[in-house]
Design a protein around this motif. Sequence first.
Motif, PDB file in Angstrom:
ATOM      1  N   ALA A  19       0.829  -1.205   0.000  1.00 26.09           N
ATOM      2  CA  ALA A  19       0.000   0.000   0.000  1.00 26.09           C
ATOM      3  C   ALA A  19       0.866   1.259   0.000  1.00 26.09           C
ATOM      4  N   ILE A  20       1.968   1.243   0.737  1.00 32.97           N
ATOM      5  CA  ILE A  20       2.859   2.403   0.800  1.00 32.97           C
ATOM      6  C   ILE A  20       3.551   2.615  -0.547  1.00 32.97           C
ATOM      7  N   GLU A  21       3.967   1.525  -1.204  1.00 35.93           N
ATOM      8  CA  GLU A  21       4.573   1.650  -2.534  1.00 35.93           C
ATOM      9  C   GLU A  21       3.573   2.221  -3.535  1.00 35.93           C
ATOM     10  N   GLU A  22       2.330   1.750  -3.484  1.00 33.57           N
ATOM     11  CA  GLU A  22       1.293   2.274  -4.380  1.00 33.57           C
ATOM     12  C   GLU A  22       1.059   3.752  -4.112  1.00 33.57           C
ATOM     13  N   LEU A  23       1.086   4.113  -2.848  1.00 36.54           N
ATOM     14  CA  LEU A  23       0.887   5.502  -2.450  1.00 36.54           C
ATOM     15  C   LEU A  23       1.933   6.408  -3.097  1.00 36.54           C
ATOM     16  N   PHE A  24       3.199   5.977  -3.095  1.00 32.61           N
ATOM     17  CA  PHE A  24       4.267   6.821  -3.635  1.00 32.61           C
ATOM     18  C   PHE A  24       4.365   6.755  -5.149  1.00 32.61           C
ATOM     19  N   THR A  25       3.866   5.697  -5.773  1.00 35.27           N
ATOM     20  CA  THR A  25       3.940   5.633  -7.232  1.00 35.27           C
ATOM     21  C   THR A  25       2.768   6.337  -7.901  1.00 35.27           C
ATOM     22  N   THR A  26       1.555   6.213  -7.341  1.00 34.21           N
ATOM     23  CA  THR A  26       0.374   6.771  -8.008  1.00 34.21           C
ATOM     24  C   THR A  26      -0.321   7.861  -7.209  1.00 34.21           C
ATOM     25  N   GLY A  27       0.184   8.181  -6.017  1.00 34.67           N
ATOM     26  CA  GLY A  27      -0.502   9.127  -5.140  1.00 34.67           C
ATOM     27  C   GLY A  27      -0.413  10.570  -5.593  1.00 34.67           C
ATOM     28  N   LYS A  28      -1.356  11.367  -5.102  1.00 30.32           N
ATOM     29  CA  LYS A  28      -1.373  12.806  -5.343  1.00 30.32           C
ATOM     30  C   LYS A  28      -0.965  13.501  -4.048  1.00 30.32           C
ATOM     31  N   THR A  29      -0.529  14.749  -4.169  1.00 29.91           N
ATOM     32  CA  THR A  29       0.019  15.465  -3.019  1.00 29.91           C
ATOM     33  C   THR A  29      -0.741  16.749  -2.745  1.00 29.91           C
ATOM     34  N   PRO A  34       4.460  23.390   7.094  1.00 27.10           N
ATOM     35  CA  PRO A  34       5.476  22.399   6.788  1.00 27.10           C
ATOM     36  C   PRO A  34       4.923  20.982   6.632  1.00 27.10           C
ATOM     37  N   LEU A  35       3.615  20.845   6.465  1.00 30.63           N
ATOM     38  CA  LEU A  35       3.011  19.517   6.341  1.00 30.63           C
ATOM     39  C   LEU A  35       2.745  19.173   4.889  1.00 30.63           C
ATOM     40  N   ARG A  36       2.870  17.884   4.573  1.00 23.91           N
ATOM     41  CA  ARG A  36       2.563  17.397   3.230  1.00 23.91           C
ATOM     42  C   ARG A  36       1.790  16.095   3.379  1.00 23.91           C
ATOM     43  N   MET A  37       0.782  15.928   2.539  1.00 26.21           N
ATOM     44  CA  MET A  37      -0.011  14.711   2.556  1.00 26.21           C
ATOM     45  C   MET A  37       0.001  14.094   1.162  1.00 26.21           C
ATOM     46  N   VAL A  38       0.361  12.819   1.088  1.00 22.38           N
ATOM     47  CA  VAL A  38       0.278  12.062  -0.151  1.00 22.38           C
ATOM     48  C   VAL A  38      -0.898  11.112   0.031  1.00 22.38           C
ATOM     49  N   TYR A  39      -1.812  11.088  -0.945  1.00 25.02           N
ATOM     50  CA  TYR A  39      -3.005  10.269  -0.793  1.00 25.02           C
ATOM     51  C   TYR A  39      -3.336   9.548  -2.092  1.00 25.02           C
ATOM     52  N   VAL A  40      -4.051   8.445  -1.952  1.00 24.25           N
ATOM     53  CA  VAL A  40      -4.518   7.684  -3.102  1.00 24.25           C
ATOM     54  C   VAL A  40      -5.775   6.922  -2.682  1.00 24.25           C
ATOM     55  N   SER A  96      -6.002   6.008   1.313  1.00 27.80           N
ATOM     56  CA  SER A  96      -4.786   5.690   2.032  1.00 27.80           C
ATOM     57  C   SER A  96      -3.947   6.963   1.951  1.00 27.80           C
ATOM     58  N   MET A  97      -3.389   7.399   3.075  1.00 24.71           N
ATOM     59  CA  MET A  97      -2.613   8.646   3.045  1.00 24.71           C
ATOM     60  C   MET A  97      -1.437   8.601   4.008  1.00 24.71           C
ATOM     61  N   MET A  98      -0.448   9.423   3.698  1.00 24.74           N
ATOM     62  CA  MET A  98       0.747   9.527   4.513  1.00 24.74           C
ATOM     63  C   MET A  98       0.957  11.009   4.813  1.00 24.74           C
ATOM     64  N   LEU A  99       1.208  11.330   6.085  1.00 27.20           N
ATOM     65  CA  LEU A  99       1.448  12.705   6.509  1.00 27.20           C
ATOM     66  C   LEU A  99       2.937  12.884   6.796  1.00 27.20           C
TER      67      LEU A  99
END
Length: 135
Positions: A19-29, A34-40, A96-99
Amino acid sequence: MEQKKFTYPKKEKLKSRIAIEELFTTGKTVTKYPLRMVYVQIANDDNLPLKVGVSVSKRHYKKAVDRNYFKRLLREAYRLNKHMLLDHITEDKPYSMMLFYQSKDRLTFQEINHKMVKLFEKFIEATTEKKEELS
Protein backbone atom coordinates in the motif's frame (compact mmCIF):
# COMPACT_ATOMS: atom_id res chain seq x y z
CA MET A 1 -26.52 14.25 18.52
CA GLU A 2 -23.82 11.90 17.28
CA GLN A 3 -20.73 11.50 19.46
CA LYS A 4 -17.46 11.86 17.54
CA LYS A 5 -14.77 9.30 18.32
CA PHE A 6 -11.32 10.81 18.60
CA THR A 7 -9.37 7.60 18.17
CA TYR A 8 -6.54 6.30 16.01
CA PRO A 9 -6.82 2.50 16.30
CA LYS A 10 -4.17 0.08 15.07
CA LYS A 11 -6.32 -1.13 12.16
CA GLU A 12 -6.39 2.46 10.82
CA LYS A 13 -2.59 2.68 10.63
CA LEU A 14 -0.94 2.36 7.24
CA LYS A 15 1.61 -0.44 7.54
CA SER A 16 1.37 -2.50 4.36
CA ARG A 17 4.51 -2.22 2.23
CA ILE A 18 2.44 -2.76 -0.93
CA ALA A 19 0.00 0.00 0.00
CA ILE A 20 2.86 2.40 0.80
CA GLU A 21 4.57 1.65 -2.53
CA GLU A 22 1.29 2.27 -4.38
CA LEU A 23 0.89 5.50 -2.45
CA PHE A 24 4.27 6.82 -3.63
CA THR A 25 3.94 5.63 -7.23
CA THR A 26 0.37 6.77 -8.01
CA GLY A 27 -0.50 9.13 -5.14
CA LYS A 28 -1.37 12.81 -5.34
CA THR A 29 0.02 15.46 -3.02
CA VAL A 30 -1.44 18.32 -0.98
CA THR A 31 0.86 20.67 0.92
CA LYS A 32 0.44 23.24 3.67
CA TYR A 33 3.93 24.15 4.85
CA PRO A 34 5.48 22.40 6.79
CA LEU A 35 3.01 19.52 6.34
CA ARG A 36 2.56 17.40 3.23
CA MET A 37 -0.01 14.71 2.56
CA VAL A 38 0.28 12.06 -0.15
CA TYR A 39 -3.01 10.27 -0.79
CA VAL A 40 -4.52 7.68 -3.10
CA GLN A 41 -7.87 5.94 -3.35
CA ILE A 42 -7.69 2.27 -2.40
CA ALA A 43 -9.82 -0.85 -2.63
CA ASN A 44 -12.09 -1.22 0.38
CA ASP A 45 -10.64 -4.34 2.03
CA ASP A 46 -11.24 -3.62 5.73
CA ASN A 47 -14.40 -1.47 5.51
CA LEU A 48 -12.29 1.43 6.78
CA PRO A 49 -12.57 4.83 5.09
CA LEU A 50 -8.97 5.82 5.98
CA LYS A 51 -5.54 4.29 6.45
CA VAL A 52 -2.97 6.83 7.63
CA GLY A 53 0.77 6.81 8.29
CA VAL A 54 3.11 9.55 9.53
CA SER A 55 6.74 10.31 8.76
CA VAL A 56 9.42 12.82 9.72
CA SER A 57 12.55 13.30 7.62
CA LYS A 58 15.85 12.04 8.96
CA ARG A 59 17.46 14.80 6.91
CA HIS A 60 15.94 17.49 9.15
CA TYR A 61 16.02 15.63 12.48
CA LYS A 62 19.01 13.36 12.97
CA LYS A 63 18.01 12.18 16.45
CA ALA A 64 15.27 9.56 16.71
CA VAL A 65 13.97 11.33 19.81
CA ASP A 66 13.16 14.43 17.76
CA ARG A 67 11.61 12.44 14.90
CA ASN A 68 9.43 10.49 17.34
CA TYR A 69 8.32 13.70 19.04
CA PHE A 70 7.08 15.20 15.77
CA LYS A 71 5.47 11.91 14.69
CA ARG A 72 3.59 11.92 18.00
CA LEU A 73 2.41 15.49 17.35
CA LEU A 74 1.30 14.59 13.81
CA ARG A 75 -0.66 11.57 15.04
CA GLU A 76 -2.34 13.63 17.75
CA ALA A 77 -3.28 16.44 15.35
CA TYR A 78 -4.66 13.84 12.92
CA ARG A 79 -6.61 12.10 15.68
CA LEU A 80 -8.26 15.34 16.82
CA ASN A 81 -9.18 16.50 13.30
CA LYS A 82 -9.88 13.30 11.38
CA HIS A 83 -13.62 13.90 11.72
CA MET A 84 -13.21 16.51 8.96
CA LEU A 85 -12.00 13.79 6.60
CA LEU A 86 -14.54 11.21 7.74
CA ASP A 87 -17.41 13.65 7.09
CA HIS A 88 -16.11 14.08 3.53
CA ILE A 89 -15.07 10.51 2.63
CA THR A 90 -17.60 7.79 1.91
CA GLU A 91 -16.90 4.17 2.79
CA ASP A 92 -17.18 3.05 -0.84
CA LYS A 93 -14.29 5.41 -1.75
CA PRO A 94 -11.64 4.88 0.96
CA TYR A 95 -8.27 6.62 0.99
CA SER A 96 -4.79 5.69 2.03
CA MET A 97 -2.61 8.65 3.04
CA MET A 98 0.75 9.53 4.51
CA LEU A 99 1.45 12.71 6.51
CA PHE A 100 4.92 14.26 6.49
CA TYR A 101 6.55 16.94 8.62
CA GLN A 102 9.06 18.63 6.32
CA SER A 103 10.82 21.44 8.10
CA LYS A 104 13.67 22.17 10.46
CA ASP A 105 11.40 24.68 12.21
CA ARG A 106 10.21 23.37 15.58
CA LEU A 107 6.53 24.32 15.56
CA THR A 108 4.36 23.99 18.65
CA PHE A 109 1.46 21.56 18.79
CA GLN A 110 -1.05 24.41 18.37
CA GLU A 111 0.69 25.54 15.16
CA ILE A 112 0.86 21.98 13.81
CA ASN A 113 -2.79 21.42 14.68
CA HIS A 114 -3.78 24.62 12.85
CA LYS A 115 -1.72 23.61 9.78
CA MET A 116 -3.31 20.14 9.87
CA VAL A 117 -6.80 21.68 9.71
CA LYS A 118 -5.72 23.80 6.72
CA LEU A 119 -4.16 20.74 5.07
CA PHE A 120 -7.38 18.74 5.50
CA GLU A 121 -9.41 21.63 4.05
CA LYS A 122 -7.09 21.67 1.02
CA PHE A 123 -7.47 17.89 0.64
CA ILE A 124 -11.27 18.14 0.79
CA GLU A 125 -11.19 20.93 -1.79
CA ALA A 126 -8.92 18.91 -4.12
CA THR A 127 -10.98 15.71 -3.91
CA THR A 128 -14.29 17.58 -4.24
CA GLU A 129 -13.11 19.22 -7.49
CA LYS A 130 -12.16 15.79 -8.82
CA LYS A 131 -15.62 14.40 -8.00
CA GLU A 132 -17.33 17.34 -9.73
CA GLU A 133 -15.24 16.81 -12.89
CA LEU A 134 -16.29 13.15 -13.02
CA SER A 135 -20.00 14.01 -12.72
